[in-house]
Structures are given as C-alpha cells and as structure tokens.
Design a protein around this motif. Structure first.
Motif, PDB file in Angstrom:
ATOM      1  N   PRO A   1     -13.287  -3.534  -1.330  1.00  0.00           N
ATOM      2  CA  PRO A   1     -12.396  -2.773  -0.457  1.00  0.00           C
ATOM      3  C   PRO A   1     -11.294  -2.052  -1.232  1.00  0.00           C
ATOM      4  O   PRO A   1     -10.767  -2.562  -2.219  1.00  0.00           O
ATOM      5  CB  PRO A   1     -11.805  -3.844   0.452  1.00  0.00           C
ATOM      6  CG  PRO A   1     -11.853  -5.087  -0.356  1.00  0.00           C
ATOM      7  CD  PRO A   1     -13.012  -4.962  -1.295  1.00  0.00           C
ATOM      8  N   VAL A   2     -10.964  -0.838  -0.770  1.00  0.00           N
ATOM      9  CA  VAL A   2      -9.911  -0.023  -1.373  1.00  0.00           C
ATOM     10  C   VAL A   2      -9.042   0.500  -0.235  1.00  0.00           C
ATOM     11  O   VAL A   2      -9.564   0.984   0.773  1.00  0.00           O
ATOM     12  CB  VAL A   2     -10.517   1.167  -2.146  1.00  0.00           C
ATOM     13  CG1 VAL A   2      -9.431   2.080  -2.685  1.00  0.00           C
ATOM     14  CG2 VAL A   2     -11.428   0.690  -3.254  1.00  0.00           C
ATOM     15  N   VAL A   3      -7.713   0.417  -0.383  1.00  0.00           N
ATOM     16  CA  VAL A   3      -6.789   0.990   0.602  1.00  0.00           C
ATOM     17  C   VAL A   3      -6.195   2.250  -0.022  1.00  0.00           C
ATOM     18  O   VAL A   3      -5.658   2.216  -1.123  1.00  0.00           O
ATOM     19  CB  VAL A   3      -5.677   0.003   0.999  1.00  0.00           C
ATOM     20  CG1 VAL A   3      -4.685   0.662   1.945  1.00  0.00           C
ATOM     21  CG2 VAL A   3      -6.278  -1.237   1.627  1.00  0.00           C
ATOM     22  N   LYS A   4      -6.322   3.381   0.693  1.00  0.00           N
ATOM     23  CA  LYS A   4      -5.889   4.682   0.192  1.00  0.00           C
ATOM     24  C   LYS A   4      -4.873   5.294   1.153  1.00  0.00           C
ATOM     25  O   LYS A   4      -5.139   5.412   2.332  1.00  0.00           O
ATOM     26  CB  LYS A   4      -7.117   5.581   0.078  1.00  0.00           C
ATOM     27  CG  LYS A   4      -6.851   6.981  -0.362  1.00  0.00           C
ATOM     28  CD  LYS A   4      -8.172   7.740  -0.414  1.00  0.00           C
ATOM     29  CE  LYS A   4      -7.950   9.224  -0.421  1.00  0.00           C
ATOM     30  NZ  LYS A   4      -9.213   9.947  -0.340  1.00  0.00           N
ATOM     31  N   ASP A   5      -3.721   5.689   0.626  1.00  0.00           N
ATOM     32  CA  ASP A   5      -2.702   6.357   1.436  1.00  0.00           C
ATOM     33  C   ASP A   5      -2.970   7.832   1.512  1.00  0.00           C
ATOM     34  O   ASP A   5      -3.459   8.445   0.624  1.00  0.00           O
ATOM     35  CB  ASP A   5      -1.299   6.127   0.871  1.00  0.00           C
ATOM     36  CG  ASP A   5      -0.777   4.762   1.247  1.00  0.00           C
ATOM     37  OD1 ASP A   5      -0.956   4.336   2.390  1.00  0.00           O
ATOM     38  OD2 ASP A   5      -0.170   4.120   0.375  1.00  0.00           O
TER      39      ASP A   5
END
Length: 79
Positions: free
Chosen positions: A75-79
């Motif tokens: 998982p990757v969280v991208k703003d």
C-alpha cells in the motif's frame, strides 16, 4: 507483488481517499482523510486466511474470487 495506491482527493464537499477508482466516505479535512487512508493502508498489510470474496467494480459489475490471505499488496498513500 501488486501495489495499491490511496490518493487523497477533494470529494463530495470534503476530502476522501480513492483506491482503484473507488472513493471512501468524505472527511471534513485533508488531514482526516489522510489519517483514514493510512489506517486502510495499514490494514492491507495484515495477512489473513484464503477466502472467497465478492466485490463491485467501478462499472457496477459484481465479481467473486478466492483471495489468498498471504498475497498482500504493497500500500502507498499519495497526497
């Protein structure tokens, strides 16, 4: 191994995270949506047991498949 990206976006009068074209519920702030996306990403890392799952895609079609509990995406969280 596959990757899933949680992107923080403006949505429905607030902020949400979006993954695979699907929006979360709206949150009142960018920070709250980011925190929720981090929590969802953390849950993606937890292995489980193989299970039959059903889900609806972005076109409204339902699918059923067996999900291996040890085949977790990155998982990757991208703003």
């Amino acid at each position: 191994m596959s990757t899933i990206t949680y992107e923080i976006v403006e949505h429905d009068g607030g902020w949400a995270y979006k993954a695979n074209g699907v929006f979360s519920e709206p949150f009142p702030s960018h920070a709250a949506a980011h925190k929720a996306a981090e929590r969802a990403a953390k849950e993606q890392r937890v292995p489980g047991e193989a299970e039959v799952i059903s889900y609806e895609d972005k076109d409204g079609q339902w699918h059923e498949e067996t999900a291996a509990g040890n085949d977790r995406p990155i998982p990757v969280v991208k703003d």
